[in-house]
Design a protein around this motif. Structure first.
Motif, PDB file in Angstrom:
ATOM      1  N   ALA A 105       0.831  -1.205   0.000  1.00 27.83           N
ATOM      2  CA  ALA A 105       0.000   0.000   0.000  1.00 27.83           C
ATOM      3  C   ALA A 105       0.863   1.251   0.000  1.00 27.83           C
ATOM      4  O   ALA A 105       0.565   2.219  -0.706  1.00 27.83           O
ATOM      5  CB  ALA A 105      -0.938  -0.007   1.203  1.00 27.83           C
ATOM      6  N   ASN A 106       1.945   1.236   0.788  1.00 27.40           N
ATOM      7  CA  ASN A 106       2.852   2.383   0.824  1.00 27.40           C
ATOM      8  C   ASN A 106       3.546   2.566  -0.517  1.00 27.40           C
ATOM      9  O   ASN A 106       3.752   3.688  -0.965  1.00 27.40           O
ATOM     10  CB  ASN A 106       3.888   2.220   1.927  1.00 27.40           C
ATOM     11  N   SER A 107       3.914   1.459  -1.145  1.00 30.81           N
ATOM     12  CA  SER A 107       4.567   1.530  -2.440  1.00 30.81           C
ATOM     13  C   SER A 107       3.637   2.130  -3.485  1.00 30.81           C
ATOM     14  O   SER A 107       4.047   2.954  -4.296  1.00 30.81           O
ATOM     15  CB  SER A 107       5.022   0.137  -2.867  1.00 30.81           C
ATOM     16  N   THR A 108       2.379   1.715  -3.462  1.00 31.91           N
ATOM     17  CA  THR A 108       1.408   2.249  -4.405  1.00 31.91           C
ATOM     18  C   THR A 108       1.191   3.734  -4.161  1.00 31.91           C
ATOM     19  O   THR A 108       1.113   4.519  -5.113  1.00 31.91           O
ATOM     20  CB  THR A 108       0.074   1.485  -4.274  1.00 31.91           C
ATOM     21  N   LEU A 109       1.090   4.127  -2.916  1.00 27.64           N
ATOM     22  CA  LEU A 109       0.923   5.534  -2.582  1.00 27.64           C
ATOM     23  C   LEU A 109       2.138   6.341  -3.034  1.00 27.64           C
ATOM     24  O   LEU A 109       1.992   7.434  -3.600  1.00 27.64           O
ATOM     25  CB  LEU A 109       0.697   5.707  -1.083  1.00 27.64           C
ATOM     26  N   ASN A 110       3.325   5.799  -2.818  1.00 26.46           N
ATOM     27  CA  ASN A 110       4.542   6.485  -3.257  1.00 26.46           C
ATOM     28  C   ASN A 110       4.567   6.646  -4.775  1.00 26.46           C
ATOM     29  O   ASN A 110       4.981   7.683  -5.284  1.00 26.46           O
ATOM     30  CB  ASN A 110       5.784   5.723  -2.793  1.00 26.46           C
ATOM     31  N   ASN A 111       4.138   5.624  -5.495  1.00 30.71           N
ATOM     32  CA  ASN A 111       4.110   5.715  -6.953  1.00 30.71           C
ATOM     33  C   ASN A 111       3.118   6.770  -7.423  1.00 30.71           C
ATOM     34  O   ASN A 111       3.399   7.525  -8.350  1.00 30.71           O
ATOM     35  CB  ASN A 111       3.757   4.360  -7.574  1.00 30.71           C
ATOM     36  N   ARG A 112       1.959   6.820  -6.782  1.00 27.18           N
ATOM     37  CA  ARG A 112       0.954   7.829  -7.150  1.00 27.18           C
ATOM     38  C   ARG A 112       1.461   9.241  -6.860  1.00 27.18           C
ATOM     39  O   ARG A 112       1.293  10.145  -7.673  1.00 27.18           O
ATOM     40  CB  ARG A 112      -0.350   7.580  -6.405  1.00 27.18           C
ATOM     41  N   LEU A 113       2.061   9.417  -5.686  1.00 21.87           N
ATOM     42  CA  LEU A 113       2.603  10.736  -5.350  1.00 21.87           C
ATOM     43  C   LEU A 113       3.738  11.122  -6.294  1.00 21.87           C
ATOM     44  O   LEU A 113       3.840  12.277  -6.713  1.00 21.87           O
ATOM     45  CB  LEU A 113       3.099  10.756  -3.903  1.00 21.87           C
ATOM     46  N   GLY A 114       4.582  10.156  -6.629  1.00 24.59           N
ATOM     47  CA  GLY A 114       5.675  10.423  -7.549  1.00 24.59           C
ATOM     48  C   GLY A 114       5.174  10.827  -8.920  1.00 24.59           C
ATOM     49  O   GLY A 114       5.683  11.776  -9.529  1.00 24.59           O
ATOM     50  N   THR A 115       4.164  10.141  -9.404  1.00 28.10           N
ATOM     51  CA  THR A 115       3.587  10.483 -10.701  1.00 28.10           C
ATOM     52  C   THR A 115       2.949  11.868 -10.657  1.00 28.10           C
ATOM     53  O   THR A 115       3.107  12.660 -11.588  1.00 28.10           O
ATOM     54  CB  THR A 115       2.529   9.430 -11.094  1.00 28.10           C
ATOM     55  N   PHE A 116       2.251  12.169  -9.570  1.00 26.53           N
ATOM     56  CA  PHE A 116       1.635  13.489  -9.423  1.00 26.53           C
ATOM     57  C   PHE A 116       2.683  14.593  -9.416  1.00 26.53           C
ATOM     58  O   PHE A 116       2.523  15.623 -10.086  1.00 26.53           O
ATOM     59  CB  PHE A 116       0.812  13.538  -8.127  1.00 26.53           C
ATOM     60  N   ILE A 117       3.771  14.381  -8.700  1.00 28.60           N
ATOM     61  CA  ILE A 117       4.832  15.390  -8.638  1.00 28.60           C
ATOM     62  C   ILE A 117       5.483  15.574 -10.003  1.00 28.60           C
ATOM     63  O   ILE A 117       5.793  16.695 -10.408  1.00 28.60           O
ATOM     64  CB  ILE A 117       5.866  15.012  -7.557  1.00 28.60           C
ATOM     65  N   LEU A 118       5.682  14.480 -10.734  1.00 30.06           N
ATOM     66  CA  LEU A 118       6.264  14.598 -12.075  1.00 30.06           C
ATOM     67  C   LEU A 118       5.351  15.365 -13.015  1.00 30.06           C
ATOM     68  O   LEU A 118       5.807  16.228 -13.774  1.00 30.06           O
ATOM     69  CB  LEU A 118       6.560  13.215 -12.653  1.00 30.06           C
TER      70      LEU A 118
END
Length: 70
Positions: free
Chosen positions: A6-19
Protein backbone atom coordinates in the motif's frame (compact mmCIF):
# COMPACT_ATOMS: atom_id res chain seq x y z
CA UNK A 1 -2.92 -5.99 0.44
CA UNK A 2 0.12 -5.71 2.67
CA UNK A 3 1.10 -2.46 4.30
CA UNK A 4 4.37 -2.17 2.34
CA UNK A 5 2.49 -2.75 -0.93
CA UNK A 6 0.00 0.00 0.00
CA UNK A 7 2.85 2.38 0.82
CA UNK A 8 4.57 1.53 -2.44
CA UNK A 9 1.41 2.25 -4.41
CA UNK A 10 0.92 5.53 -2.58
CA UNK A 11 4.54 6.48 -3.26
CA UNK A 12 4.11 5.72 -6.95
CA UNK A 13 0.95 7.83 -7.15
CA UNK A 14 2.60 10.74 -5.35
CA UNK A 15 5.67 10.42 -7.55
CA UNK A 16 3.59 10.48 -10.70
CA UNK A 17 1.63 13.49 -9.42
CA UNK A 18 4.83 15.39 -8.64
CA UNK A 19 6.26 14.60 -12.08
CA UNK A 20 3.11 15.81 -13.84
CA UNK A 21 3.09 18.96 -11.72
CA UNK A 22 6.78 19.56 -12.53
CA UNK A 23 6.10 19.22 -16.26
CA UNK A 24 3.23 21.73 -15.98
CA UNK A 25 5.49 24.20 -14.19
CA UNK A 26 8.15 23.61 -16.86
CA UNK A 27 5.79 24.44 -19.73
CA UNK A 28 4.35 27.42 -17.89
CA UNK A 29 7.86 28.80 -17.34
CA UNK A 30 8.70 28.14 -20.98
CA UNK A 31 5.80 30.39 -22.00
CA UNK A 32 5.92 32.96 -19.20
CA UNK A 33 9.56 34.05 -19.15
CA UNK A 34 9.95 34.86 -22.88
CA UNK A 35 6.58 36.63 -22.79
CA UNK A 36 7.66 38.74 -19.81
CA UNK A 37 10.93 39.49 -21.59
CA UNK A 38 9.13 40.64 -24.74
CA UNK A 39 6.73 42.81 -22.75
CA UNK A 40 9.31 44.44 -20.50
CA UNK A 41 12.41 44.38 -22.69
CA UNK A 42 14.48 43.46 -19.63
CA UNK A 43 17.03 40.74 -20.38
CA UNK A 44 16.97 39.65 -16.72
CA UNK A 45 13.66 37.88 -17.36
CA UNK A 46 15.21 35.83 -20.14
CA UNK A 47 18.27 34.90 -18.06
CA UNK A 48 16.10 33.99 -15.06
CA UNK A 49 13.88 31.94 -17.35
CA UNK A 50 16.76 29.95 -18.80
CA UNK A 51 18.19 29.21 -15.36
CA UNK A 52 14.76 28.26 -13.99
CA UNK A 53 13.89 25.99 -16.90
CA UNK A 54 17.23 24.21 -16.68
CA UNK A 55 16.75 23.75 -12.93
CA UNK A 56 13.26 22.36 -13.42
CA UNK A 57 14.51 19.92 -16.06
CA UNK A 58 17.33 18.77 -13.79
CA UNK A 59 14.89 18.19 -10.92
CA UNK A 60 12.54 16.24 -13.20
CA UNK A 61 15.48 14.10 -14.31
CA UNK A 62 16.58 13.38 -10.73
CA UNK A 63 13.08 12.63 -9.53
CA UNK A 64 12.36 10.34 -12.47
CA UNK A 65 15.60 8.50 -11.86
CA UNK A 66 14.69 8.03 -8.19
CA UNK A 67 11.30 6.58 -9.07
CA UNK A 68 12.78 4.11 -11.58
CA UNK A 69 15.36 2.85 -9.05
CA UNK A 70 12.66 1.83 -6.58
Amino acid sequence: MSKSKANSTLNNRLGTFILILSWLVFFAALVAFPTLWLISGNIAFLIAGVVSVLGILFNIYLFSRGIVKK
